[in-house]
Scaffold this motif. Sequence first.
Motif, short mmCIF file in Angstrom:
data_model
loop_
_atom_site.label_atom_id
_atom_site.label_comp_id
_atom_site.label_asym_id
_atom_site.label_seq_id
_atom_site.Cartn_x
_atom_site.Cartn_y
_atom_site.Cartn_z
N ASP A 294 1.04 -1.20 0.01
CA ASP A 294 -0.07 0.02 0.06
C ASP A 294 0.93 1.22 -0.06
OD1 ASP A 294 -2.97 0.73 0.62
OD2 ASP A 294 -1.67 1.80 1.99
N ILE A 295 0.49 2.33 -0.26
CA ILE A 295 0.94 3.72 -0.47
C ILE A 295 1.52 3.89 1.03
CG2 ILE A 295 0.02 4.77 -2.45
CD1 ILE A 295 -1.67 6.46 -0.74
N SER A 296 0.83 3.52 1.96
CA SER A 296 1.54 3.94 3.34
C SER A 296 2.84 3.18 3.57
CB SER A 296 0.40 3.34 4.29
OG SER A 296 0.58 1.86 4.37
N ILE B 107 4.52 17.14 0.24
CA ILE B 107 3.29 16.59 0.27
C ILE B 107 3.32 15.10 -0.59
CG2 ILE B 107 0.81 16.62 -0.55
CD1 ILE B 107 1.07 19.84 -0.83
N PHE B 108 2.96 13.95 0.01
CA PHE B 108 3.01 12.73 -0.65
C PHE B 108 1.49 12.40 -0.67
CE2 PHE B 108 3.26 8.21 -0.17
CZ PHE B 108 3.93 7.87 -1.39
N GLY B 109 1.05 11.98 -1.63
CA GLY B 109 -0.33 11.43 -1.59
C GLY B 109 -0.91 10.47 -2.81
N GLY B 110 -1.97 9.69 -2.56
CA GLY B 110 -2.08 8.66 -3.58
C GLY B 110 -3.39 8.13 -3.39
N TYR B 111 -3.49 6.86 -3.98
CA TYR B 111 -4.96 5.94 -3.67
C TYR B 111 -4.25 4.79 -2.78
CZ TYR B 111 -9.08 3.55 -4.56
OH TYR B 111 -10.32 2.75 -4.21
N GLN B 112 -5.00 4.61 -1.94
CA GLN B 112 -4.72 3.46 -0.67
C GLN B 112 -5.59 2.39 -0.96
OE1 GLN B 112 -5.34 4.72 3.47
NE2 GLN B 112 -3.29 3.53 3.92
N TRP B 113 -5.11 1.52 -1.82
CA TRP B 113 -6.08 0.50 -2.18
C TRP B 113 -6.42 -0.37 -1.13
CZ3 TRP B 113 -4.49 -4.53 -1.01
CH2 TRP B 113 -3.13 -5.05 -1.04
N ARG B 114 -5.83 -0.66 0.12
CA ARG B 114 -6.26 -1.47 1.18
C ARG B 114 -7.38 -0.96 1.92
NH1 ARG B 114 -3.45 -5.55 3.05
NH2 ARG B 114 -0.92 -5.65 2.25
N LYS C 131 -9.19 1.51 0.18
CA LYS C 131 -9.96 2.31 -1.07
C LYS C 131 -10.61 3.54 -0.90
CE LYS C 131 -11.86 -2.46 -2.40
NZ LYS C 131 -11.13 -3.19 -1.74
N ARG C 132 -9.56 4.64 -0.63
CA ARG C 132 -9.70 5.78 -0.45
C ARG C 132 -8.30 6.52 -0.98
NH1 ARG C 132 -9.46 7.65 5.68
NH2 ARG C 132 -7.69 6.12 6.46
N PHE C 133 -8.46 7.62 -1.20
CA PHE C 133 -7.29 8.79 -1.34
C PHE C 133 -6.71 9.08 -0.19
CE2 PHE C 133 -9.54 9.19 -5.48
CZ PHE C 133 -8.40 9.00 -6.36
N ARG C 134 -5.50 9.23 -0.03
CA ARG C 134 -4.78 9.80 1.10
C ARG C 134 -3.56 10.68 0.99
NH1 ARG C 134 -5.01 6.68 5.87
NH2 ARG C 134 -3.98 8.74 6.72
N ILE C 135 -3.61 11.53 1.80
CA ILE C 135 -2.62 12.75 1.66
C ILE C 135 -1.74 12.83 2.92
CG2 ILE C 135 -2.04 15.17 1.01
CD1 ILE C 135 -4.90 15.34 -0.27
N TRP C 136 -0.24 12.86 3.19
CA TRP C 136 0.37 13.19 4.08
C TRP C 136 1.35 14.35 3.92
CZ3 TRP C 136 -0.10 8.23 2.33
CH2 TRP C 136 -0.78 7.22 3.13
N GLU C 137 1.56 15.09 4.76
CA GLU C 137 2.48 16.13 4.73
C GLU C 137 3.89 15.47 5.59
OE1 GLU C 137 2.00 19.97 6.30
OE2 GLU C 137 -0.23 20.30 5.24
N LEU C 138 5.05 15.45 4.96
CA LEU C 138 6.26 14.93 5.26
C LEU C 138 7.10 16.08 5.86
CD1 LEU C 138 6.94 12.26 2.71
CD2 LEU C 138 5.58 12.16 4.54
N HIS C 139 7.56 15.93 7.17
CA HIS C 139 8.16 17.37 7.60
C HIS C 139 9.11 17.01 8.64
CE1 HIS C 139 5.92 17.38 11.26
NE2 HIS C 139 5.19 16.68 10.74
N TYR C 140 9.98 18.00 8.83
CA TYR C 140 10.92 17.91 9.84
C TYR C 140 10.69 18.44 11.43
CZ TYR C 140 15.30 18.99 12.81
OH TYR C 140 16.35 18.91 13.83
#
Length: 293
Positions: free
Chosen positions: A83-85, A120-127, A129-138
Amino acid sequence: MEATITLSLAWIRSVGNTQELVFASDSRLRAGQAWDVAPKIFTLPRSDALISFAGATDYAYPLVVQMSQAIGFFPASRDRRNDISVAKGIALKVFNEMRENIHDLPRGQMTAGDPGVRFIFGGYQWRQKRFRIWELHYDASIDRFTFRPVQPWHGGNSGRVLAMIGDATDEARDRLVELLRSRGKLPGNGFDMEPFEVLRDMIRDRSHPAIGGAPQLGKVYSYMRSQLFAVAWPDATGVPHALGRAALGFERFDLPLLDPDAPHLHSRHAAAASDDDEEFVTTELADEPYEDD
């Protein structure tokens, strides 16, 4: 050229009963000069996700390139079996391992400090079945890169999910609220292409020297495919720009072409006809929601 600020956005777009994940950014690098042809949205070896950045390019570019390669080197992630996670976790591990390899610091400096970049990292989370967005930061409190899930807007509006990073995000949010209100979409539910329109207008009015160049646009679809777009700039009569760069005279971008003043529409044709009137090169997106009238 070491540093830049930018305005980068990602949101879940609702088109009828269909959803898609949209990324948009300006194209300017600025560090004592302006350079308006910088890629800020990146495709990855797996086709169900995109990543964008805001901040110091001397950090951002090496980090993105190496995390992309790490996904490509890992078959289960490259083939989307994971999964994208999992891909998000790979990104963070690569970012932190690379940062730990910084050495030969200035005298008296014990750590590399804040890298001054966010993603910003995001995509389709097939497990799920929805779109997810994360902010990656220090995070200075743990001296590491970490992540934060992007939550729906306050007020319980679960259909409005938007990430903004970079310069003038408060102003961009205020403009977005005003645009939605002017169209009778508040309270309402979900976004169309309003965040792109806000970015477009902030580039055009030149009110922020750090935000400039042609808008960039990419999408992720629920059938786990990502797609970059060309944007005609500065308007529909302009030259197609892809990731901020204008098409050269001989180029025919094999990308759908977006009219910045009608961003809910796009042509299936990648570019204008050639000098000898060859047929347009087309990119077919059979299941993509679009309007062509």
